[in-house]
Design a protein around this motif. Structure first.
Motif, mmCIF file in Angstrom:
data_model
loop_
_atom_site.group_PDB
_atom_site.id
_atom_site.type_symbol
_atom_site.label_atom_id
_atom_site.label_comp_id
_atom_site.label_asym_id
_atom_site.label_seq_id
_atom_site.Cartn_x
_atom_site.Cartn_y
_atom_site.Cartn_z
ATOM 1 N N VAL A 230 42.796 -0.854 -19.317
ATOM 2 C CA VAL A 230 41.732 -0.835 -20.311
ATOM 3 C C VAL A 230 41.428 -2.257 -20.768
ATOM 4 N N PHE A 231 42.462 -3.037 -21.063
ATOM 5 C CA PHE A 231 42.259 -4.402 -21.527
ATOM 6 C C PHE A 231 41.702 -5.294 -20.428
ATOM 7 N N MET A 232 42.076 -5.060 -19.205
ATOM 8 C CA MET A 232 41.644 -5.922 -18.115
ATOM 9 C C MET A 232 40.180 -5.716 -17.759
ATOM 10 N N GLU A 233 39.535 -4.711 -18.298
ATOM 11 C CA GLU A 233 38.149 -4.429 -17.992
ATOM 12 C C GLU A 233 37.204 -4.780 -19.133
ATOM 13 N N MET A 234 37.682 -5.420 -20.168
ATOM 14 C CA MET A 234 36.860 -5.686 -21.344
ATOM 15 C C MET A 234 35.650 -6.560 -21.015
ATOM 16 N N ARG A 235 35.825 -7.609 -20.230
ATOM 17 C CA ARG A 235 34.691 -8.490 -19.929
ATOM 18 C C ARG A 235 33.571 -7.706 -19.252
ATOM 19 N N GLN A 236 33.929 -6.841 -18.307
ATOM 20 C CA GLN A 236 32.910 -6.042 -17.624
ATOM 21 C C GLN A 236 32.236 -5.077 -18.593
ATOM 22 N N TYR A 237 33.024 -4.477 -19.482
ATOM 23 C CA TYR A 237 32.456 -3.568 -20.478
ATOM 24 C C TYR A 237 31.465 -4.307 -21.377
ATOM 25 N N ASP B 295 26.957 -15.955 -20.023
ATOM 26 C CA ASP B 295 27.630 -17.130 -19.467
ATOM 27 C C ASP B 295 28.916 -17.428 -20.234
ATOM 28 N N PHE B 296 28.837 -17.371 -21.540
ATOM 29 C CA PHE B 296 29.993 -17.627 -22.393
ATOM 30 C C PHE B 296 31.127 -16.644 -22.071
ATOM 31 N N LEU B 297 30.797 -15.366 -22.002
ATOM 32 C CA LEU B 297 31.813 -14.348 -21.720
ATOM 33 C C LEU B 297 32.393 -14.496 -20.317
ATOM 34 N N ASN B 298 31.555 -14.855 -19.364
ATOM 35 C CA ASN B 298 32.030 -15.016 -17.986
ATOM 36 C C ASN B 298 32.997 -16.184 -17.837
ATOM 37 N N ASN B 299 33.002 -17.099 -18.793
ATOM 38 C CA ASN B 299 33.924 -18.229 -18.771
ATOM 39 C C ASN B 299 35.190 -17.971 -19.580
ATOM 40 N N LYS B 300 35.364 -16.747 -20.031
ATOM 41 C CA LYS B 300 36.546 -16.374 -20.810
ATOM 42 C C LYS B 300 37.425 -15.446 -19.993
ATOM 43 N N SER B 301 38.721 -15.621 -20.122
ATOM 44 C CA SER B 301 39.659 -14.698 -19.479
ATOM 45 C C SER B 301 39.722 -13.414 -20.297
ATOM 46 N N GLU B 302 40.302 -12.390 -19.705
ATOM 47 C CA GLU B 302 40.485 -11.134 -20.436
ATOM 48 C C GLU B 302 41.333 -11.367 -21.683
ATOM 49 N N ASN B 303 42.358 -12.212 -21.578
ATOM 50 C CA ASN B 303 43.202 -12.503 -22.744
ATOM 51 C C ASN B 303 42.418 -13.230 -23.822
ATOM 52 N N GLU C 203 41.645 -12.603 -28.108
ATOM 53 C CA GLU C 203 42.119 -13.556 -29.109
ATOM 54 C C GLU C 203 41.138 -13.692 -30.267
ATOM 55 N N GLU C 204 41.705 -14.024 -31.404
ATOM 56 C CA GLU C 204 40.881 -14.253 -32.582
ATOM 57 C C GLU C 204 40.263 -15.641 -32.506
ATOM 58 N N VAL C 205 38.995 -15.720 -32.896
ATOM 59 C CA VAL C 205 38.305 -17.002 -32.998
ATOM 60 C C VAL C 205 37.945 -17.210 -34.468
ATOM 61 N N LYS C 206 37.872 -18.455 -34.855
ATOM 62 C CA LYS C 206 37.551 -18.785 -36.242
ATOM 63 C C LYS C 206 36.076 -19.143 -36.346
ATOM 64 N N PHE C 207 35.526 -18.903 -37.539
ATOM 65 C CA PHE C 207 34.139 -19.261 -37.816
ATOM 66 C C PHE C 207 33.965 -19.425 -39.324
ATOM 67 N N VAL C 208 32.912 -20.128 -39.693
ATOM 68 C CA VAL C 208 32.566 -20.280 -41.097
ATOM 69 C C VAL C 208 31.679 -19.101 -41.460
ATOM 70 N N LYS D 236 36.088 -10.286 -28.617
ATOM 71 C CA LYS D 236 35.488 -9.051 -28.105
ATOM 72 C C LYS D 236 34.763 -8.284 -29.209
ATOM 73 N N ASP D 237 35.282 -8.329 -30.428
ATOM 74 C CA ASP D 237 34.659 -7.590 -31.522
ATOM 75 C C ASP D 237 33.353 -8.237 -31.966
ATOM 76 N N ILE D 238 33.280 -9.545 -31.877
ATOM 77 C CA ILE D 238 32.012 -10.220 -32.180
ATOM 78 C C ILE D 238 30.978 -9.823 -31.142
ATOM 79 N N ALA D 239 31.363 -9.837 -29.872
ATOM 80 C CA ALA D 239 30.438 -9.447 -28.803
ATOM 81 C C ALA D 239 30.018 -7.981 -28.957
ATOM 82 N N LEU D 240 30.947 -7.115 -29.296
ATOM 83 C CA LEU D 240 30.608 -5.707 -29.497
ATOM 84 C C LEU D 240 29.619 -5.536 -30.647
#
Length: 173
Positions: free
Chosen positions: A15-22, A102-110, A114-119, A131-135
């Motif tokens: 399930v986790f290994m397919e997140m980018r495709q989803y 493009d951004f997602l395609n340059n990210k690994s499944e891991n 991971e959590e990313v920070k933002f203002v 993944k939650d931001i993209a969703l």
């Protein structure tokens, strides 16, 4: 009473290994649905309100991408501005969508997990799984598509069927 069955760890790993495709598939569905919506918006007698929502979708994708790319800086971008001309929406949508794919395609499944920070809206530092931001964009598009469908109907046109299931089912007889 029997304890509940625990899914095998290997199953969860898949399930986790397919997140980018989803995520990519979700973005591509939204592209399809939003472009169908845009064709209907072009037929409206008064497209201004629908253009505002469509511009907002573009601006939201652009702002979120900048938020996570330039952290800890705050990109100072607006959710609602700029307001694009009707004839510019598809071009700006395509650029915004392609930037995310493009951004997602340059990210690994891991990295997607991971959590990313933002203002945030309040100037504070926040974090969330990438993944939650993209969703969020995909759910966000559903919300504003419903608003645009209402605008289309209020102006006397029949909205197109732009639901996910409509791209999946098929008549058997």
């Amino acid at each position: 009473m029997k304890p509940p069955q625990t899914p095998p760890v290997e199953g969860l790993k898949n399930v986790f290994m397919e997140m980018r495709q989803y995520l990519t598939d979700s973005f591509l569905f939204n592209d399809y649905a939003n472009k169908k919506m845009l064709e209907k918006i072009k037929q409206l007698p008064d497209p201004a309100e629908a253009v505002k929502y469509f511009s907002h979708l573009i601006n939201s994708q652009n702002k979120w991408l900048k938020r996570i790319q330039v952290y800890p800086e705050d990109p100072k971008m607006d959710w609602w501005e700029p307001l694009y001309e009707l004839g510019q929406l598809e071009e700006h949508w395509d650029k915004s969508l392609q930037a995310w794919i493009d951004f997602l395609n340059n990210k690994s499944e891991n990295e997607l997990q991971e959590e990313v920070k933002f203002v945030g809206y309040d100037g504070a530092t926040w974090s969330c799984a990438l993944k939650d931001i993209a969703l969020q964009f995909n759910y966000h598009s559903n919300h504003h598509r419903a608003q645009m469908q209402t605008i289309i109907r209020q102006q006397g046109l029949e909205p197109d069927f732009v639901y996910y299931i409509g791209t999946k089912y098929k008549r058997l007889g």
